[in-house]
Design a protein around this motif. Structure first.
Motif, PDB file in Angstrom:
ATOM      1  N   THR A 290       0.836  -1.190   0.000  1.00  0.00           N
ATOM      2  CA  THR A 290       0.000   0.000   0.000  1.00  0.00           C
ATOM      3  C   THR A 290       0.879   1.250   0.000  1.00  0.00           C
ATOM      4  OG1 THR A 290      -0.097   0.151   2.399  1.00  0.00           O
ATOM      5  CG2 THR A 290      -1.778  -1.216   1.322  1.00  0.00           C
ATOM      6  N   PRO A 291       0.340   2.377  -0.433  1.00  0.00           N
ATOM      7  CA  PRO A 291       1.107   3.618  -0.349  1.00  0.00           C
ATOM      8  C   PRO A 291       1.522   3.950   1.087  1.00  0.00           C
ATOM      9  CG  PRO A 291      -0.696   3.906  -1.878  1.00  0.00           C
ATOM     10  CD  PRO A 291      -0.901   2.564  -1.212  1.00  0.00           C
ATOM     11  N   ALA A 292       0.677   3.620   2.057  1.00  0.00           N
ATOM     12  CA  ALA A 292       1.026   3.868   3.465  1.00  0.00           C
ATOM     13  C   ALA A 292       2.235   3.032   3.871  1.00  0.00           C
ATOM     14  CB  ALA A 292      -0.164   3.562   4.360  1.00  0.00           C
ATOM     15  N   GLN A 293       2.275   1.782   3.428  1.00  0.00           N
ATOM     16  CA  GLN A 293       3.433   0.934   3.722  1.00  0.00           C
ATOM     17  C   GLN A 293       4.682   1.488   3.063  1.00  0.00           C
ATOM     18  OE1 GLN A 293       1.622  -2.749   2.284  1.00  0.00           O
ATOM     19  NE2 GLN A 293       2.005  -3.654   4.296  1.00  0.00           N
ATOM     20  N   LEU A 294       4.533   2.005   1.856  1.00  0.00           N
ATOM     21  CA  LEU A 294       5.675   2.578   1.159  1.00  0.00           C
ATOM     22  C   LEU A 294       6.214   3.797   1.897  1.00  0.00           C
ATOM     23  CD1 LEU A 294       7.645   2.725  -1.142  1.00  0.00           C
ATOM     24  CD2 LEU A 294       5.888   3.864  -2.516  1.00  0.00           C
ATOM     25  N   HIS A 295       5.340   4.650   2.377  1.00  0.00           N
ATOM     26  CA  HIS A 295       5.789   5.819   3.145  1.00  0.00           C
ATOM     27  C   HIS A 295       6.548   5.387   4.397  1.00  0.00           C
ATOM     28  CE1 HIS A 295       4.071   9.165   0.927  1.00  0.00           C
ATOM     29  NE2 HIS A 295       3.001   8.416   0.715  1.00  0.00           N
ATOM     30  N   GLU A 296       6.079   4.339   5.033  1.00  0.00           N
ATOM     31  CA  GLU A 296       6.761   3.826   6.229  1.00  0.00           C
ATOM     32  C   GLU A 296       8.133   3.253   5.871  1.00  0.00           C
ATOM     33  OE1 GLU A 296       7.371   3.103  10.208  1.00  0.00           O
ATOM     34  OE2 GLU A 296       5.798   4.275   9.240  1.00  0.00           O
ATOM     35  N   LEU A 297       8.220   2.548   4.754  1.00  0.00           N
ATOM     36  CA  LEU A 297       9.512   2.010   4.312  1.00  0.00           C
ATOM     37  C   LEU A 297      10.495   3.135   3.986  1.00  0.00           C
ATOM     38  CD1 LEU A 297       8.481  -0.963   1.994  1.00  0.00           C
ATOM     39  CD2 LEU A 297       9.455  -1.076   4.282  1.00  0.00           C
ATOM     40  N   ILE A 298      10.016   4.192   3.359  1.00  0.00           N
ATOM     41  CA  ILE A 298      10.892   5.324   3.048  1.00  0.00           C
ATOM     42  C   ILE A 298      11.387   5.966   4.335  1.00  0.00           C
ATOM     43  CG2 ILE A 298      10.945   7.652   2.053  1.00  0.00           C
ATOM     44  CD1 ILE A 298       9.106   6.595  -0.164  1.00  0.00           C
ATOM     45  N   ARG A 299      10.503   6.074   5.318  1.00  0.00           N
ATOM     46  CA  ARG A 299      10.901   6.649   6.602  1.00  0.00           C
ATOM     47  C   ARG A 299      11.991   5.804   7.270  1.00  0.00           C
ATOM     48  NH1 ARG A 299      10.237   6.286  11.743  1.00  0.00           N
ATOM     49  NH2 ARG A 299       8.811   4.538  11.752  1.00  0.00           N
ATOM     50  N   LYS A 300      11.867   4.493   7.172  1.00  0.00           N
ATOM     51  CA  LYS A 300      12.827   3.590   7.834  1.00  0.00           C
ATOM     52  C   LYS A 300      14.114   3.397   7.034  1.00  0.00           C
ATOM     53  CE  LYS A 300       9.559   0.677  10.323  1.00  0.00           C
ATOM     54  NZ  LYS A 300       9.003  -0.693  10.426  1.00  0.00           N
ATOM     55  N   HIS A 301      14.004   3.293   5.696  1.00  0.00           N
ATOM     56  CA  HIS A 301      15.141   2.873   4.872  1.00  0.00           C
ATOM     57  C   HIS A 301      15.681   3.927   3.919  1.00  0.00           C
ATOM     58  CE1 HIS A 301      14.512  -1.227   6.259  1.00  0.00           C
ATOM     59  NE2 HIS A 301      13.233  -1.103   5.962  1.00  0.00           N
ATOM     60  N   GLY A 302      15.003   5.049   3.786  1.00  0.00           N
ATOM     61  CA  GLY A 302      15.424   6.046   2.803  1.00  0.00           C
ATOM     62  C   GLY A 302      14.730   5.805   1.478  1.00  0.00           C
ATOM     63  N   ASN A 303      15.156   6.498   0.428  1.00  0.00           N
ATOM     64  CA  ASN A 303      14.437   6.418  -0.839  1.00  0.00           C
ATOM     65  C   ASN A 303      15.193   5.698  -1.955  1.00  0.00           C
ATOM     66  OD1 ASN A 303      16.301   8.437  -1.214  1.00  0.00           O
ATOM     67  ND2 ASN A 303      14.902   9.813  -2.273  1.00  0.00           N
ATOM     68  N   ASN A 304      16.150   4.858  -1.615  1.00  0.00           N
ATOM     69  CA  ASN A 304      16.863   4.061  -2.608  1.00  0.00           C
ATOM     70  C   ASN A 304      15.938   2.962  -3.122  1.00  0.00           C
ATOM     71  OD1 ASN A 304      18.541   1.593  -3.392  1.00  0.00           O
ATOM     72  ND2 ASN A 304      20.036   3.258  -3.428  1.00  0.00           N
TER      73      ASN A 304
END
Length: 62
Positions: free
Chosen positions: A34-48
């Motif tokens: 989901t887009p919400a999961q993606l935002h959380e992943l970006i917060r944790k791992h960055g945008n690579n």
């Protein structure tokens, strides 16, 4: 209209742009998250992109 090869794109394709809603939605859709999961992943791992793809595969599919 053909792409002008003499004018290179200045964007870094190795990184996902959190400001580009279409890019975020497409990445989430192609990685079955989901887009919400993606935002959380970006917060944790960055945008690579490679890192986000690996992390998305570890999440349960939506």
């Amino acid at each position: 209209m053909a792409d002008d090869k003499t004018r290179p794109d200045s964007r870094d394709r190795k990184r996902l742009s959190p400001d580009d809603e279409y890019e975020m939605d497409y990445f989430a859709l192609t990685n079955n998250i989901t887009p919400a999961q993606l935002h959380e992943l970006i917060r944790k791992h960055g945008n690579n992109r490679a890192t986000l793809t690996k992390a998305a595969k570890l999440l349960p599919a939506q």
